[in-house]
Scaffold this motif. Structure first.
Motif, PDB file in Angstrom:
ATOM      1  N   LEU A 190      -2.898 -17.835 -45.885  1.00 27.59           N
ATOM      2  CA  LEU A 190      -3.984 -18.229 -46.795  1.00 27.59           C
ATOM      3  C   LEU A 190      -3.540 -18.226 -48.255  1.00 27.59           C
ATOM      4  O   LEU A 190      -4.296 -18.667 -49.123  1.00 27.59           O
ATOM      5  CB  LEU A 190      -5.192 -17.311 -46.596  1.00 27.59           C
ATOM      6  N   GLU A 247      -5.835 -15.587 -40.080  1.00 25.22           N
ATOM      7  CA  GLU A 247      -4.998 -14.416 -40.324  1.00 25.22           C
ATOM      8  C   GLU A 247      -3.535 -14.878 -40.327  1.00 25.22           C
ATOM      9  O   GLU A 247      -3.155 -15.767 -39.570  1.00 25.22           O
ATOM     10  CB  GLU A 247      -5.268 -13.382 -39.204  1.00 25.22           C
ATOM     11  N   THR A 258     -11.507  -6.581 -36.922  1.00 29.41           N
ATOM     12  CA  THR A 258     -12.421  -5.483 -37.259  1.00 29.41           C
ATOM     13  C   THR A 258     -13.774  -6.020 -37.735  1.00 29.41           C
ATOM     14  O   THR A 258     -14.822  -5.452 -37.409  1.00 29.41           O
ATOM     15  CB  THR A 258     -11.808  -4.646 -38.410  1.00 29.41           C
ATOM     16  N   GLN A 271      -8.200  -0.213 -40.074  1.00 30.38           N
ATOM     17  CA  GLN A 271      -8.903   0.490 -41.148  1.00 30.38           C
ATOM     18  C   GLN A 271      -8.585   1.973 -40.998  1.00 30.38           C
ATOM     19  O   GLN A 271      -8.388   2.473 -39.889  1.00 30.38           O
ATOM     20  CB  GLN A 271     -10.407   0.208 -41.088  1.00 30.38           C
TER      21      GLN A 271
HETATM   22  C1  LIG Z   1      -6.674  -5.360 -45.584  1.00 26.74           C
HETATM   23  S1  LIG Z   1      -6.093  -6.094 -44.118  1.00 26.74           S
HETATM   24  C2  LIG Z   1      -7.644  -6.525 -43.390  1.00 26.74           C
HETATM   25  C3  LIG Z   1      -7.623  -6.816 -41.931  1.00 26.74           C
HETATM   26  C4  LIG Z   1      -8.988  -6.862 -41.237  1.00 26.74           C
HETATM   27  N1  LIG Z   1      -9.958  -7.637 -41.965  1.00 26.74           N
HETATM   28  C5  LIG Z   1      -9.525  -5.492 -40.951  1.00 26.74           C
HETATM   29  O1  LIG Z   1     -10.561  -5.132 -41.480  1.00 26.74           O
HETATM   30  O2  LIG Z   1      -8.906  -4.775 -40.167  1.00 26.74           O
HETATM   31  C6  LIG Z   1      -5.450  -7.597 -44.731  1.00 26.74           C
HETATM   32  C7  LIG Z   1      -4.993  -8.590 -43.706  1.00 26.74           C
HETATM   33  O3  LIG Z   1      -4.530  -9.754 -44.413  1.00 26.74           O
HETATM   34  C8  LIG Z   1      -3.434 -10.282 -43.706  1.00 26.74           C
HETATM   35  N2  LIG Z   1      -2.697 -11.125 -44.661  1.00 26.74           N
HETATM   36  C9  LIG Z   1      -1.878 -10.714 -45.654  1.00 26.74           C
HETATM   37  N3  LIG Z   1      -1.410 -11.779 -46.326  1.00 26.74           N
HETATM   38  C10 LIG Z   1      -1.951 -12.878 -45.746  1.00 26.74           C
HETATM   39  C11 LIG Z   1      -1.839 -14.277 -46.000  1.00 26.74           C
HETATM   40  N4  LIG Z   1      -1.075 -14.754 -46.979  1.00 26.74           N
HETATM   41  N5  LIG Z   1      -2.530 -15.120 -45.210  1.00 26.74           N
HETATM   42  C12 LIG Z   1      -3.309 -14.661 -44.222  1.00 26.74           C
HETATM   43  N6  LIG Z   1      -3.446 -13.345 -43.929  1.00 26.74           N
HETATM   44  C13 LIG Z   1      -2.776 -12.467 -44.688  1.00 26.74           C
HETATM   45  C14 LIG Z   1      -2.688  -9.069 -43.191  1.00 26.74           C
HETATM   46  O4  LIG Z   1      -1.856  -9.402 -42.106  1.00 26.74           O
HETATM   47  C15 LIG Z   1      -3.857  -8.143 -42.815  1.00 26.74           C
HETATM   48  O5  LIG Z   1      -4.226  -8.352 -41.466  1.00 26.74           O
END
Ligand SMILES: C[S@@+](CC[C@H](N)C(=O)[O-])C[C@H]1O[C@@H](n2cnc3c(N)ncnc32)[C@H](O)[C@@H]1O
Length: 423
Positions: free
Chosen positions: A327, A300, A285, A249
């Motif tokens: 996902l 993730e 996080t 973040q």
């Molecule tokens: C906005 S970040 C949020 C991470 C975490 N929740 C945080 O607050 O630090 C989005 C996360 O989604 C993951 N991500 C992106 N595409 C994805 C997918 N298709 N399936 C699973 N995770 C994914 C990225 O690797 C990243 O860690």
């Protein structure tokens, strides 16, 4: 104001016209230019009548057109109100005209702990900075009001080292994450790293107090080029060892605001076998603080993040299991979702269309959606609206002060709590 932070006007023929650096309510003279989306971009010539919310931009690079902060000339309170409006409008378009959107939770500038710098080798030396708005040109940054000063201080020694580094031929990039143990540097260059380059990076790490320098050829996989100590950060009390360049973040305050809004959206107590799913969990996080409320299943897509979260949860003894899963290709099914008393999702910029389609049809009573993109939020929220869910809370959060980027934590409650839920 347009979504990207340009003043929005209308040409006599009804075409929308985006005037960079103009503010709502102002009268300006501008020259319409290239097509942009459904409208035209325009260049500001002068301001005929100025907004009372116009302020002197604090950063010297604003006048040069730095694309990092596009609304520095707007009073912070007006920025916050605009970001609230963006969230309100996104939810309204989705079918929630009366969503209870709180005031924006703002954060102070000068605390951003992550910088993604563009690098160029030029005749005058190394240029290290951000792109000029709407351009591939890189501005050499000497000051930055939004970054943590410890990252700004790194720029001069970084340029001096890169000037002598043959692996940086013409261009590259540097992602710096400010961890608890110091700035963690991921360097991408357009040339290979010779043994003498590695020695130079090791010396630079020691001189500049950089715990780890990772290197990659262009967009290739990163390898550790120099490490003089641990590269770790505590998230909600758990010590994480992130991979180089990992998502964090943007600021500690932003992280705290998002965590607080997510926790506030959950009922005080999840009883029985209440389990929480944290989707797009990154380094954890949200998973780690959520574990104080129930057992957390984190999903993730990035293998390194999953490994970092698993290790941290194990060491800290918090009830989080982390699983690698894409996902978008393989969202949690309606059947799998039955196990959860609440689902938190924090998708990337594009949103989470595939997962939301299944969440909206599931028996989960509460979904907390952390959004970094009001357009994607609007599209995903529409799916919940059409399935009869309601918005119970919506909290805009601004950890990207002076930029157009807008985040929000939105809680969707199922129309009718399903029977047999654990809370
Ligand atoms: C906005 S970040 C949020 C991470 C975490 N929740 C945080 O607050 O630090 C989005 C996360 O989604 C993951 N991500 C992106 N595409 C994805 C997918 N298709 N399936 C699973 N995770 C994914 C990225 O690797 C990243 O860690």
């Amino acid at each position: 104001m347009g979504a990207a932070g340009d003043g929005l006007s209308v040409l006599p023929d009804g075409t929308p016209c985006f005037v960079a650096r103009a503010l709502p309510g102002e009268t300006v003279r501008a020259t319409p230019g290239a097509k942009r989306g459904d409208g035209r971009a325009a260049t500001l010539i002068d301001i005929v009548a100025s907004s009372p919310d116009r302020v002197a931009p604090p950063c010297p690079h604003f006048a040069q057109g730095c694309g990092g902060c596009t609304v520095q000339h707007w009073a912070p309170a007006a920025q916050a109100a605009w970001k609230r409006d963006k969230v309100r409008e996104a939810l309204s378009r989705a079918g929630y005209p009366d969503a209870p959107v709180t005031d924006t939770v703002t954060t102070a500038p000068g605390h951003r702990r992550r910088a993604d710098l563009a690098l160029r080798r030029g005749p005058g030396g190394i240029v290290a900075g951000f792109h000029r708005a709407g351009s591939a040109e890189v501005l050499d940054i000497a000051a930055c009001t939004v970054l943590d000063p410890r990252l700004v201080d790194l720029l001069t020694p970084l340029r001096a080292m890169l000037k002598r580094l043959p692996a940086l031929r013409r261009e590259g990039s540097a992602v710096v994450n400010l961890l608890d143990t110091g700035p963690d540097l991921l360097l991408r260059t357009d040339g290979s790293l010779a043994p003498s380059d590695r020695a130079m990076l090791a010396a630079f790490a020691a001189e500049a107090g950089i715990p780890r320098i990772a290197w990659a050829l262009k967009d290739g996989p990163a390898e550790i080029a120099a490490q003089i100590g641990p590269a770790t950060i505590a998230l909600s009390g758990a010590t994480i060892a992130p991979a180089p360049g990992a998502f964090l973040q943007a600021s500690p305050e932003g992280e705290a605001a998002i965590v607080a809004a997510v926790l506030a959206a959950l009922p005080a107590k999840l009883t029985g076998r209440g389990r929480i799913a944290d989707l797009h969990a990154g380094l954890g996080t949200l998973s780690i603080p959520l574990a104080a409320r129930g057992r957390v299943a984190a999903f993730e897509g990035d293998a390194a993040a999953v490994a970092a979260l698993s290790g941290a949860a194990g060491r800290a003894g918090v009830p989080v299991t982390a699983t690698r899963r894409d996902l978008a290709r393989q969202p949690l099914t309606v059947q799998e979702l039955i196990a959860f008393a609440a689902v938190v999702l924090d998708p990337p910029h594009a949103g989470a269309a595939e997962q939301v389609a299944l969440l909206a049809r599931s028996q989960v009573p509460l979904v907390v959606y952390v959004s970094c993109n009001p357009a994607a939020l609007s599209r995903d929220a529409r799916v919940f609206a059409q399935a009869g869910w309601r918005v119970s809370t919506a909290t805009p959060i601004d950890q990207f002060v002076h930029s157009a980027q807008t985040e929000a934590v939105v809680a969707f409650s199922a129309a009718r709590p399903s029977k047999g839920k654990a809370w």
